[in-house]
Structures are given as C-alpha cells and as structure tokens.
Design a protein around this motif. Structure first.
Motif, PDB file in Angstrom:
ATOM      1  N   THR A  45      30.577  39.692  11.335  1.00  0.00           N
ATOM      2  CA  THR A  45      30.497  38.276  10.966  1.00  0.00           C
ATOM      3  C   THR A  45      31.229  38.051   9.645  1.00  0.00           C
ATOM      4  OG1 THR A  45      28.598  38.072   9.484  1.00  0.00           O
ATOM      5  CG2 THR A  45      28.085  38.378  11.820  1.00  0.00           C
ATOM      6  N   ILE A  77      35.559  37.375  22.564  1.00  0.00           N
ATOM      7  CA  ILE A  77      34.633  36.282  22.232  1.00  0.00           C
ATOM      8  C   ILE A  77      33.498  36.233  23.266  1.00  0.00           C
ATOM      9  CG2 ILE A  77      34.460  33.737  22.192  1.00  0.00           C
ATOM     10  CD1 ILE A  77      37.250  33.750  20.803  1.00  0.00           C
ATOM     11  N   SER A 131      29.664  36.917  22.374  1.00  0.00           N
ATOM     12  CA  SER A 131      28.743  35.791  22.618  1.00  0.00           C
ATOM     13  C   SER A 131      27.561  36.225  23.474  1.00  0.00           C
ATOM     14  CB  SER A 131      29.474  34.641  23.313  1.00  0.00           C
ATOM     15  OG  SER A 131      30.520  34.176  22.505  1.00  0.00           O
ATOM     16  N   ILE A 191      25.275  38.480  21.429  1.00  0.00           N
ATOM     17  CA  ILE A 191      24.524  37.666  20.460  1.00  0.00           C
ATOM     18  C   ILE A 191      23.419  36.905  21.186  1.00  0.00           C
ATOM     19  CG2 ILE A 191      24.704  35.684  18.872  1.00  0.00           C
ATOM     20  CD1 ILE A 191      27.645  36.683  18.289  1.00  0.00           C
ATOM     21  N   LEU A 202      28.562  28.680  18.935  1.00  0.00           N
ATOM     22  CA  LEU A 202      29.115  29.645  17.978  1.00  0.00           C
ATOM     23  C   LEU A 202      30.568  29.308  17.683  1.00  0.00           C
ATOM     24  CD1 LEU A 202      27.868  33.014  19.583  1.00  0.00           C
ATOM     25  CD2 LEU A 202      26.817  31.783  17.672  1.00  0.00           C
ATOM     26  N   PHE A 226      34.143  31.399  16.100  1.00  0.00           N
ATOM     27  CA  PHE A 226      34.690  32.705  15.743  1.00  0.00           C
ATOM     28  C   PHE A 226      35.970  32.531  14.932  1.00  0.00           C
ATOM     29  CE2 PHE A 226      32.035  33.400  19.412  1.00  0.00           C
ATOM     30  CZ  PHE A 226      31.402  34.600  19.114  1.00  0.00           C
ATOM     31  N   LEU A 283      32.214  36.654  14.004  1.00  0.00           N
ATOM     32  CA  LEU A 283      31.409  35.434  14.086  1.00  0.00           C
ATOM     33  C   LEU A 283      31.540  34.679  12.758  1.00  0.00           C
ATOM     34  CD1 LEU A 283      29.267  33.737  15.617  1.00  0.00           C
ATOM     35  CD2 LEU A 283      27.522  35.182  14.552  1.00  0.00           C
ATOM     36  N   THR A 336      24.559  29.916  12.091  1.00  0.00           N
ATOM     37  CA  THR A 336      23.682  29.925  13.265  1.00  0.00           C
ATOM     38  C   THR A 336      22.333  29.437  12.773  1.00  0.00           C
ATOM     39  OG1 THR A 336      24.909  31.814  14.080  1.00  0.00           O
ATOM     40  CG2 THR A 336      22.843  31.347  15.187  1.00  0.00           C
TER      41      THR A 336
END
Ligand code: UDP
Length: 254
Positions: free
Chosen positions: A68, A151, A155, A158, A178, A180, A193, A197
């Motif tokens: 991230t 991605i 995703s 996550i 989300l 990116f 990321l 969030t």
C-alpha cells in the motif's frame, strides 16, 4: 498547515508535499459529498475517524503482504504516504447487492451474490464515473491487461481478508471501493493500494440487525451519521482514547 505546499484537494482529503521526495501528507477532512457532488455536508469528526480506520486496515493489510502507499499516521487528521501514479479507476468489489448494482439490474438490496463481483469505473467526476470494461481500460491506455490482472488479484485478496476481519466484529462487508497506483522505484514500478479504506467507501451492515454503519447514513438521510462511523471504530477497538468528544480536537494532537 498553511505553509506547506498543497498538491491536490479532493472531496474528502487534501494532499500536501511530504518531508522527503516521493512522500505526501494526506489530510482527512470532515467534508462529505454524495451523488457525484450533488449532495454536500459536514460529518463532524469523520476525518479523524477515517484517518484511524484507514490506518488500521492498511497496517493489517501489510501483515498479509498487500503493498500500500501508507507509511505512518502523523496525527489526528494526517498520514504520511508514498507518492504514487494513481490509476484512474475506481475498483468496486461487491459481496451483496446494494446501491447502483441493485438499481441497475433490479435486484433487491441485501441479496447475497453467488460470487464476489469486481467492477471498474473510470474516475472522472465530469463524466459521473462511468462503468467501464477491460476493453475500455486497455484501449484508452489507463492500465494494461497485466496491471488489471494484478489489481483483480489484490482486490480479491483484500476482500477476503477484510470480510473476515469485519465479520469477527459483527460487520458485513457488503461492498467497497479501492484505488490503486503505480509506485515507482528506480526504473520499475509495482501496483499498490492507494487512497483510503474507511466507511466513506465501504458499505458495512450489522451482521444481525442489518443496521448500516457507513456513508449511506449520510446519502440516504438515515440520521446518526457520526455515530455510524464511531461504531465501526469502536468495534475495531480504535476509538481515540478519550472517546468521541476528542474528535473535534486540534489537528496536531497525536
Ligand atoms: N463508492 C465510493 N465512491 C464512489 C462510488 C462508490 O467509495 O464514487 C463505494 C460506495 O461507498 C459503495 C461501493 O463503492 O461502498 C459501491 O457503490 P455503488 O456503485 O453502489 O454506488 P452508490 O450507490 O454509492 O452511488
């Protein structure tokens, strides 16, 4: 705050130049918007809570090796992040039908989806963030097929991780958005990321009662908006120590 160079101001956050090259400071505002800016308001303390909640999720995600942009939280409203090249896509992951997917396909809100669905929207407020396919993304050069693959992988990881974490505190992760970015290191980059969030970009329903603890309280005028965000922080065990009253406190408190 005023002496730093502002790099960007969005609807809920401001980005300032960071202390070192390649870093930025992300400041969380209390401003809230919905329906592509048609509805505007202030949710007192939201910035403080989202800063904490997003920090919490990013740190947990680091523990399972999800890369991230997050480096560390600086104070009540700010965090230090790595500067990335944002990919202009809003990636929405859905576990239960709600909001636009329920309207678009005439599905009752709350219907469990047979599998998680990932959707891409092109990030452009003037166009109202239109839904796009991989064909659009690659043809218009927003991302390559390889990047889309990465991605999608990130995703879904996550989604599984956060769904489990939230269910353990009695919250259902209905859907979330989300973003990116490309983090450049020398001549190479990796997809990480970015953004935040938090209950601003998730739908979180109580697993037993279905009560909503997210931005839908603001979008749909359900009342107790601040309390919804506080409840998420409380369940995650990260409410500021002196309690909700502290949320109006100064911006520089640790
Ligand atoms: N979402 C977001 N930013 C947007 C649009 C959606 O964070 O600009 C989040 C929203 O909070 C929800 C999910 O993405 O958790 C799916 O939103 P949806 O497409 O249903 O749109 P909405 O009904 O919110 O207009």
């Amino acid at each position: 705050m005023s002496r730093r160079r502002q790099v960007y101001e969005g609807k809920a956050k401001i980005l300032f130049e960071g202390p070192e090259p390649g870093t930025l400071i992300q400041y969380f505002k209390d401003d809230a918007t919905a329906f592509n800016n048609q509805k505007k308001g202030v949710i007192t303390g939201k910035g403080v809570l989202n800063n904490r909640i997003s920090e919490y999720f990013m740190l947990r995600l680091h523990e399972i090796n999800i890369p991230t942009h997050f480096m560390r939280r600086l104070n009540m409203r700010e965090q230090l992040i790595r500067e990335v090249e944002i990919i202009p896509l809003e990636v929405v992951i859905r576990n239960v039908a709600a909001g636009s997917i329920a309207t678009r396909f005439g599905i009752e809100e709350g219907t469990q989806l047979t599998r998680s669905i990932v959707e891409f929207y092109y990030k452009d407020d003037k166009l109202g963030d239109p839904l796009v396919t991989e064909e659009h993304i690659t043809a218009f050069g927003w991302a390559t097929y390889q990047e889309i693959d990465e991605i999608l992988n990130l995703s879904l990881r996550i989604n599984d991780f956060l769904s489990g974490l939230l269910v353990s505190v009695g919250l259902k992760l209905v859907d979330f958005k989300l973003e990116f970015g490309r983090l450049w290191e020398d001549e190479e980059f990796r997809i990480v990321l970015a953004d935040e969030t938090s209950p601003d970009n998730c739908r979180l329903w109580d697993t037993k009662t279905g009560e909503r603890y997210d931005k839908d309280r603001f979008r749909r005028d359900l009342g107790k908006v601040e309390e919804g965000y506080q409840e998420v922080a409380r369940r995650l065990g990260i409410l500021p120590e002196s309690g909700p009253r502290d949320l109006r406190g100064t911006d520089t408190l640790q």
